[in-house]
Scaffold this motif. Sequence first.
Motif, short mmCIF file in Angstrom:
data_model
loop_
_atom_site.label_atom_id
_atom_site.label_comp_id
_atom_site.label_asym_id
_atom_site.label_seq_id
_atom_site.Cartn_x
_atom_site.Cartn_y
_atom_site.Cartn_z
N HIS A 1 1.01 6.55 5.88
CA HIS A 1 0.41 7.64 5.11
C HIS A 1 0.70 8.97 5.77
O HIS A 1 0.59 9.11 6.99
CB HIS A 1 -1.10 7.42 5.01
CG HIS A 1 -1.84 8.56 4.36
ND1 HIS A 1 -1.62 8.93 3.05
CD2 HIS A 1 -2.76 9.42 4.85
CE1 HIS A 1 -2.39 9.96 2.75
NE2 HIS A 1 -3.09 10.28 3.82
N PRO B 1 -0.75 12.38 6.30
CA PRO B 1 -2.08 12.99 6.13
C PRO B 1 -2.02 14.49 5.84
O PRO B 1 -1.00 15.15 6.07
CB PRO B 1 -2.75 12.73 7.47
CG PRO B 1 -1.61 12.72 8.44
CD PRO B 1 -0.45 12.10 7.70
N SER C 1 -7.45 17.47 7.30
CA SER C 1 -8.33 16.30 7.34
C SER C 1 -9.00 16.11 8.69
O SER C 1 -8.47 16.49 9.74
CB SER C 1 -7.53 15.04 7.01
OG SER C 1 -7.15 15.02 5.66
N TRP D 1 -11.15 12.75 10.86
CA TRP D 1 -10.82 11.34 11.03
C TRP D 1 -12.05 10.55 11.45
O TRP D 1 -12.91 11.06 12.17
CB TRP D 1 -9.71 11.19 12.09
CG TRP D 1 -8.52 12.00 11.70
CD1 TRP D 1 -8.27 13.31 12.00
CD2 TRP D 1 -7.44 11.57 10.87
NE1 TRP D 1 -7.11 13.73 11.42
CE2 TRP D 1 -6.57 12.69 10.72
CE3 TRP D 1 -7.11 10.38 10.25
CZ2 TRP D 1 -5.41 12.62 9.96
CZ3 TRP D 1 -5.95 10.31 9.50
CH2 TRP D 1 -5.12 11.42 9.37
N ASP E 1 -1.99 3.75 13.01
CA ASP E 1 -2.74 4.42 11.94
C ASP E 1 -4.05 3.71 11.63
O ASP E 1 -4.47 3.63 10.47
CB ASP E 1 -1.91 4.54 10.66
CG ASP E 1 -0.66 5.38 10.84
OD1 ASP E 1 -0.71 6.31 11.67
OD2 ASP E 1 0.34 5.12 10.17
N GLU F 1 -7.00 4.64 12.42
CA GLU F 1 -8.05 5.61 12.07
C GLU F 1 -8.09 5.84 10.56
O GLU F 1 -7.09 5.69 9.87
CB GLU F 1 -7.81 6.94 12.80
CG GLU F 1 -6.54 7.67 12.42
CD GLU F 1 -5.30 7.23 13.20
OE1 GLU F 1 -4.33 8.01 13.24
OE2 GLU F 1 -5.31 6.12 13.76
N THR F 2 -9.25 6.22 10.06
CA THR F 2 -9.43 6.48 8.63
C THR F 2 -9.40 7.99 8.38
O THR F 2 -10.17 8.74 9.00
CB THR F 2 -10.77 5.91 8.12
OG1 THR F 2 -10.75 4.49 8.27
CG2 THR F 2 -10.99 6.26 6.65
N GLU F 3 -8.54 8.42 7.47
CA GLU F 3 -8.48 9.84 7.14
C GLU F 3 -9.74 10.24 6.38
O GLU F 3 -10.19 9.54 5.47
CB GLU F 3 -7.24 10.14 6.31
CG GLU F 3 -7.06 11.62 6.03
CD GLU F 3 -5.76 11.94 5.30
OE1 GLU F 3 -5.44 13.13 5.15
OE2 GLU F 3 -5.07 10.99 4.88
N PRO G 1 -10.65 13.33 4.33
CA PRO G 1 -10.10 14.57 3.80
C PRO G 1 -11.14 15.48 3.15
O PRO G 1 -12.25 15.07 2.81
CB PRO G 1 -9.11 14.07 2.74
CG PRO G 1 -9.76 12.82 2.23
CD PRO G 1 -10.45 12.19 3.43
N ASN H 1 -5.99 14.98 15.06
CA ASN H 1 -5.29 13.73 15.34
C ASN H 1 -3.89 14.06 15.81
O ASN H 1 -3.14 14.74 15.09
CB ASN H 1 -5.25 12.89 14.05
CG ASN H 1 -4.72 11.50 14.26
OD1 ASN H 1 -4.15 11.19 15.29
ND2 ASN H 1 -4.89 10.65 13.26
#
Length: 273
Positions: free
Chosen positions: A154, A156, A160, A162, A177, A179-181, A183, A210
């Motif tokens: 993805h 980003p 965003s 995280w 990746d 981690e969760t974005e 946004p 990030n």
Amino acid sequence: MKNIYKILIAFIGVLAVSCNADDVENRPVIQPVTAPVLLSPKNDFNIVLTKDKEKEIATTVIWDDAKYDGTQTVVNYTIEIAKAGTKFAAPVAVTTTTARFKALTVAELNSALVNGGFIEKQENSVDIRIKATVGIGAEAQYSNFYTFKATPYHTPLASSHWLVGAATPGGWSWDGDAETEFPLVPGQTNIYQVTIVLKSGEAFREFLSNDFTSGGNWGANNSHNYTYYSGLGYTIDSELVNAADGDSNFKYTGPTGPRVLKIDNVAKTITVD
């Protein structure tokens, strides 16, 4: 005398048009003879792309030259990809070169895949071929194709935040990746929202930036915890409490499943719906 000049000018004009017509008629025609032959990558190629390796070489595309009859000219080769089985109905041009090979970086291949509508963070079947063209109006030639598999990452948004922690799908990790974005809501500048599967009884933390390395950004100055927001007077959803784990992370106490987490820095609220 004036009439003579007029006749002379008209004659020169007719002669110029005639010469141009002759040039067009006598222009050598370039005819395709042999299409390029794609050699690599083949059907057994499979790659998982990650942002921390974006400058590395993902694959080198190699092919045999196309051949044309007529005046020698430069042949342009375009690497094209498409969703497998679509017969290149909507091909994506990855890059163009005059050589017969091209090394593609992870970033270049990932960009082409994302722009081509391939699903991020999932394995996709990708058709690849070579398009050869010369001059203007000459018939293009297309190589054979192979189908490889690729998992794009993805890309980003720069704005965003995280989410990292045991309550999130990726756990306490920045690897691959994980981690969760988190946004911004479209059109907003200070409201963050994401749909995420939260695990009951586990903790997480919000990070502000990030660097996309496996080490991530663990610094305290780069994150916000439960007490940061409670200290500013935010109204926090009852399903989120202080984890009391030494870092005052958020602890999610609701049922495990998809939830909509929202931090509204305008209304000063944190909600889980």
